[in-house]
Design an enzyme around this catalytic site. Structure first.
Site, mmCIF file in Angstrom:
data_model
loop_
_atom_site.group_PDB
_atom_site.id
_atom_site.type_symbol
_atom_site.label_atom_id
_atom_site.label_comp_id
_atom_site.label_asym_id
_atom_site.label_seq_id
_atom_site.Cartn_x
_atom_site.Cartn_y
_atom_site.Cartn_z
ATOM 1 C CB CYS A 115 -0.768 0.085 1.653
ATOM 2 S SG CYS A 115 -1.690 1.501 1.443
ATOM 3 N N GLY A 116 0.529 2.036 -0.488
ATOM 4 C CA GLY A 116 1.086 3.242 -0.942
ATOM 5 C C GLY A 116 -0.092 4.940 -0.673
#
Length: 273
Positions: A115-116
């Site tokens: 996840c960013g």
């Protein structure tokens, strides 16, 4: 410090039958980042280069712009069942006069290693304004240099060679010289480690450089390149539509499907010499 790899017994099944063999796995542990004692983010990462990771994270989130903005980074708190430090909690003290992270970019919950920007508190905080715009960077990178970068990156992936389970990011000059290669279970962590390495050496903005990635080019990775002033971003796999849009907006040359002697240049093709 936590281990980069972990040995586990596995049952291997192939045409010759079944055998019990040891297997090397890429280590994955949580890292809690704090700023001034206040929790900011938790990410799953491969232990190692945590200070680089923290500096890169704060750079790409717009909290800091250069090395002098960070006064101190230290491990704290976290202990295991036997009272030993887990080295999984890192506290960053900002220099006097540096504003704390804006509430709009805080991530007060668990962030997975893949996840960013999905942890943003507000969508408006995603399009961060860089203080190191690469738009006017005159860098020119020969095709022969670009086509050699995937192999150069792979040569620096020591843990991947043992486990097959890590992403990688590498920072290169326009002539193909490797400046730094970092591996991590999270592709955004690998990028943060490389950019943190550069920040700690006062190399930001990263004019005239190429950021090479082992996976796809997503929106948040283009954003990280923009925040560090990287003019050329290359990946062995595909970019997303939003990544291309942001690269165009920020003046970044975005290259995808860099494999063998071919590539797709999505934005600012004039930098491909």
């Amino acid at each position: 410090m936590g281990r980069v790899t972990v040995r586990r017994p596995v049952l291997r099944v192939d045409a010759s039958g079944r055998t019990r063999v040891p297997d090397a796995l890429a280590a994955e542990e949580p890292l809690e980042l704090r700023v001034g004692g206040r929790p900011l983010a938790v990410t799953m990462r491969t232990p190692g280069q945590d200070v680089e990771l923290a500096h890169g994270f704060l750079l790409t989130e717009g909290v800091v712009a250069d090395r002098g903005d960070v006064a101190l980074a230290r491990y704290c708190d976290g202990v295991d069942d036997e009272g030993r430090n887990t080295y999984n909690v890192l506290d960053i003290a900002l220099a006097p006069g540096v504003a704390p992270p804006d509430p709009g970019v805080e991530r007060n919950f668990y962030t997975t290693s893949s996840c960013g920007v999905c942890g943003k508190a507000a969508l408006d905080a995603v399009r961060l304004r860089t203080r190191h715009s690469p738009a006017d960077d005159p860098a020119a990178v020969p095709v022969s240099v670009l086509t050699g970068l995937p192999d150069a990156l792979r040569a620096g992936q020591k843990v991947f060679a043992a486990t097959g389970g890590l992403h990688a990011a590498g920072l290169f000059t326009a002539t193909g010289e490797a400046l730094a290669v970092r591996e991590d279970v999270g592709r955004h962590n690998a990028v943060d480690k490389v950019l943190g390495w550069a920040l700690l050496r006062d190399l930001v903005p990263l004019a005239g450089t190429v950021l090479m990635m082992s996976g796809r080019a997503s929106f948040e990775l283009v954003q990280k390149a923009a925040m560090a002033g990287v003019p050329v971003l290359a990946a062995v796999s595909a970019p997303s539509s939003l990544a291309v849009e942001l690269a165009e907006e920020q003046g970044i040359t975005l290259i995808g499907f860099l494999r063998g002697s071919s590539m797709n240049v999505y934005t600012r093709p004039e930098r491909v010499a």
